[in-house]
Design a protein around this motif. Structure first.
Motif, mmCIF file in Angstrom:
data_model
loop_
_atom_site.group_PDB
_atom_site.id
_atom_site.type_symbol
_atom_site.label_atom_id
_atom_site.label_comp_id
_atom_site.label_asym_id
_atom_site.label_seq_id
_atom_site.Cartn_x
_atom_site.Cartn_y
_atom_site.Cartn_z
ATOM 1 N N ASN A 118 -41.762 -6.940 32.043
ATOM 2 C CA ASN A 118 -42.223 -6.454 30.750
ATOM 3 C C ASN A 118 -41.196 -6.626 29.636
ATOM 4 O O ASN A 118 -41.414 -6.203 28.520
ATOM 5 N N LYS A 169 -48.512 -4.919 32.639
ATOM 6 C CA LYS A 169 -49.408 -5.295 31.543
ATOM 7 C C LYS A 169 -49.818 -6.754 31.705
ATOM 8 O O LYS A 169 -49.209 -7.497 32.481
ATOM 9 N N LEU A 170 -50.818 -7.155 30.955
ATOM 10 C CA LEU A 170 -51.281 -8.531 30.966
ATOM 11 C C LEU A 170 -50.152 -9.444 30.501
ATOM 12 O O LEU A 170 -49.498 -9.188 29.489
ATOM 13 N N LEU A 171 -49.917 -10.492 31.241
ATOM 14 C CA LEU A 171 -48.885 -11.458 30.896
ATOM 15 C C LEU A 171 -49.530 -12.836 30.914
ATOM 16 O O LEU A 171 -49.847 -13.367 31.972
ATOM 17 N N LYS A 172 -49.766 -13.392 29.734
ATOM 18 C CA LYS A 172 -50.377 -14.715 29.646
ATOM 19 C C LYS A 172 -49.274 -15.768 29.700
ATOM 20 O O LYS A 172 -48.254 -15.636 29.041
ATOM 21 N N LEU A 173 -49.530 -16.808 30.493
ATOM 22 C CA LEU A 173 -48.544 -17.851 30.707
ATOM 23 C C LEU A 173 -49.132 -19.219 30.369
ATOM 24 O O LEU A 173 -50.347 -19.398 30.383
ATOM 25 N N ASN A 174 -48.254 -20.167 30.082
ATOM 26 C CA ASN A 174 -48.663 -21.540 29.794
ATOM 27 C C ASN A 174 -48.209 -22.439 30.935
ATOM 28 O O ASN A 174 -47.031 -22.444 31.291
ATOM 29 N N TYR A 186 -44.663 -22.093 34.950
ATOM 30 C CA TYR A 186 -45.270 -21.518 33.760
ATOM 31 C C TYR A 186 -44.195 -21.036 32.795
ATOM 32 O O TYR A 186 -43.148 -20.540 33.225
ATOM 33 N N ARG A 244 -43.586 -18.432 29.315
ATOM 34 C CA ARG A 244 -44.187 -17.274 28.644
ATOM 35 C C ARG A 244 -44.860 -17.726 27.371
ATOM 36 O O ARG A 244 -44.449 -18.634 26.734
#
Length: 187
Positions: free
Chosen positions: A136, A164-169, A185, A187
């Motif tokens: 986090n 919590k939601l963790l969006k990755l690329n 991935y 962040r």
């Protein structure tokens, strides 16, 4: 600025260790015989890092094995600067080599200091509690998951249910000869 990379071996169902911290789902023997092996990937990865950070338990496993290992990856791994995050350790020997430095408190702040220094990227290997404590924060730049073709059904998850939601690329996928898959991935 250097990147902080968390690299974890995980099962298809998301576990990073068994119930008793066993890691028997990981490949037991590495081979550099083919271009597409995990060990060749790790040898290339080590060329891009100069520092590793470990939690206390992973440090104990690594220190018991790597300083005296004859595996092809050992010289590169043993040449890395080493840090151990632990509130209880006073020192962290590494065989006959230079000991690891111990980070006792303010982990986010100390890792951010390392990140701002000149050098190559930094890896956090294993060390589930440490990795989970940093999820986090903004300290971690990249996640590398080496997904092993195994299902544990129970054990220690890399991601706990309270995160919590963790969006990755997605940066890269790579399939290895033994059926493992690397997923990279940012962040």
């Amino acid at each position: 600025m250097r990147k902080i990379i968390v690299q974890e071996f995980v099962t298809i169902d998301g576990f990073a260790a068994g119930q008793q911290d066993e890691l028997d789902f990981m490949p037991q023997a590495f081979s550099t015989g083919t271009k597409n092996s995990i060990e060749n990937n790790q040898l290339q990865f080590i060329e891009n890092i100069d520092t590793m950070i470990l939690g206390r338990n992973t440090y104990r496993m690594f220190e018991a094995y790597w300083p005296n290992s004859t595996e092809p990856i050992a010289p590169g791994l043993n040449a890395l600067a080493r840090y151990v995050v632990s509130e209880t350790l006073e020192q962290a020997p590494w065989g006959n080599l230079e000991p690891a430095s111990v980070i006792k408190k303010n982990t986010d702040k100390e890792i951010s200091k390392l990140k701002s220094q000149a050098g190559k990227d930094i890896v956090i290997w294993g060390s589930l509690a440490l990795a989970q404590s940093l999820f986090n924060s903004d300290v971690i730049d990249e996640y590398q998951f080496i997904v092993c073709p195994a299902i544990l059904s129970s054990g220690r998850k890399l991601f706990t249910d309270d995160r919590k939601l963790l969006k990755l690329n997605l940066l890269e996928t790579k399939t290895f000869d033994d059926g493992c898959v690397l997923l990279r991935y940012s962040r």
